[in-house]
Design an enzyme around this catalytic site. Structure first.
Site, short mmCIF file in Angstrom:
data_model
loop_
_atom_site.label_atom_id
_atom_site.label_comp_id
_atom_site.label_asym_id
_atom_site.label_seq_id
_atom_site.Cartn_x
_atom_site.Cartn_y
_atom_site.Cartn_z
CG HIS A 103 -2.34 0.51 0.85
ND1 HIS A 103 -3.47 0.23 1.58
CD2 HIS A 103 -2.76 1.35 -0.14
CE1 HIS A 103 -4.52 0.85 1.05
NE2 HIS A 103 -4.11 1.54 0.01
CG ASP A 130 -6.38 -0.88 4.55
OD1 ASP A 130 -6.15 -1.84 5.30
OD2 ASP A 130 -5.50 -0.31 3.87
CG HIS A 132 -4.46 -2.85 8.68
ND1 HIS A 132 -4.53 -3.68 7.57
CD2 HIS A 132 -4.15 -3.64 9.73
CE1 HIS A 132 -4.25 -4.92 7.95
NE2 HIS A 132 -4.03 -4.94 9.25
CG ASP A 134 -2.88 1.45 5.51
OD1 ASP A 134 -2.66 0.58 6.39
OD2 ASP A 134 -3.20 1.17 4.35
CG HIS A 147 2.44 -2.22 4.50
ND1 HIS A 147 1.80 -3.40 4.21
CD2 HIS A 147 2.88 -2.33 5.77
CE1 HIS A 147 1.85 -4.20 5.26
NE2 HIS A 147 2.50 -3.58 6.21
CG ASP A 231 -5.08 -3.28 2.01
OD1 ASP A 231 -5.14 -4.52 1.88
OD2 ASP A 231 -4.18 -2.70 2.63
CG ASP A 233 -5.73 -5.59 4.59
OD1 ASP A 233 -6.63 -4.74 4.58
OD2 ASP A 233 -4.55 -5.34 4.95
CD GLU A 276 -0.39 -4.33 1.55
OE1 GLU A 276 0.07 -5.46 1.80
OE2 GLU A 276 0.23 -3.27 1.77
MN LIG Z 1 -3.56 -0.85 3.57
#
Ligand SMILES: [Mn+2]
Length: 304
Positions: A103, A130, A132, A134, A147, A231, A233, A276
């Protein structure tokens, strides 16, 4: 539902995994091409122009450097090259689609889109899908992995070489959707800046449609449109096992698609990236195929 108007999509591969804590996402762009990303986009009726392949130095042969941030020099270089390539696509009137890669590449892609429109007196919004947020900075990151920092960088915070001394987006135009794994420093920054984070709890409670509508409202408020940063994830690891940092309790297949369909239907999508994807951890390329479908939905593929 109106069909998405024909666009020329500028496709860019960025093979980098130096911003991540584990190896493999540099192979993401290849896996997405094997999964037929070009063909799927053309099927919608768009044309595709290749604007390049950007490759980072290998982890084993690249100096990690003495900085707190591993591989800062190489990541600075790769994001700079990403920025230039995305600018080239925008100058040609294309809609940029960047395939990652970790990312950290968003520092270059979103930076380019923001620069392009800023020169025309406009600003952009960002929807960051995402697990997360980030939003780490060098002093708050538990790992130092870049990332985990790109959204903070795009808001003008963190390592000055990466921010280039300024912000690409305003916090009031930024939303994160699907988050479920945040560090303490990130939580503090969210409160401080007023970035809107639609956590998985909120998605469960209110439904993904309501959350995405609100994210779109913020992204489009006073801007010329928005960048969608996907992303993989964000999706639940049960359907997206091929990601570097899986976290349980993510978006379902349909929730992911609805987010992308809504992005397309808004008519305000300026650019996007898919990041990712880790083919080493994937199962028969299923996460890549999932990603291709999500991109197709974001670019106007509809069920009916
Ligand atoms: Mn990310």
């Amino acid at each position: 539902m109106p069909q998405a108007p024909h666009r020329d999509i500028a496709l860019l591969s960025v093979s980098i995994d130096l911003g991540a804590g584990r190896r493999g996402v540099d192979m993401g762009p290849s896996a997405l091409r094997i999964a037929g990303i070009r063909e799927e986009i053309e099927k919608i009726g768009h044309t595709v122009s290749e604007i390049g392949t950007i490759t980072a130095g290998g982890l084993e042969t690249t100096e990690s450097g003495e900085d707190v941030l591993p591989f800062l020099n190489e990541i600075y270089d790769v994001t700079g090259r990403t920025r230039a390539a995305v600018r080239k696509g925008l100058d040609r009137g294309c809609l940029p689609l960047v395939l990652g890669g970790d990312h950290s590449l968003a520092i270059g892609s979103v930076g380019a889109v923001a620069d392009h429109y800023r020169e025309q007196g406009m600003s952009i919004g960002v929807i960051w899908v995402d697990a997360h947020t980030d939003l780490n900075q060098p002093h708050t990151s538990p790992t130092g992995n870049i990332h985990g920092m790109p959204l903070a960088v795009l808001l003008g915070l963190g390592e000055p070489r990466l921010t280039r001394g300024g912000a690409s987006v305003r916090p009031e135009n930024v939303s994160v959707l699907g988050a479920r794994d945040l560090d303490a420093g990130e939580k503090a920054l969210i409160r401080e800046l007023g970035v809107r984070v639609f956590t998985m709890s909120e998605v469960d409670e209110r439904g993904v449609a309501a959350c995405m509508d609100q994210a779109l409202e913020r992204a489009n408020d006073g801007t010329c449109g928005f960048h969608l940063s996907l992303d993989l994830d964000a999706l639940d690891p049960a359907i997206a096992p091929g990601v570097g940092t899986p976290v349980r309790g993510g978006l379902t297949y349909r929730e992911g698609h609805l987010v992308c369909e809504k992005a397309s239907r808004s008519g305000r999508l300026l650019s996007l990236e898919l990041v990712e994807l880790n083919p080493v951890l994937d199962d028969r390329n299923e996460t890549a195929l999932l990603g291709v479908g999500l991109v197709a939905s974001a670019l106007g593929a509809t069920i009916l």
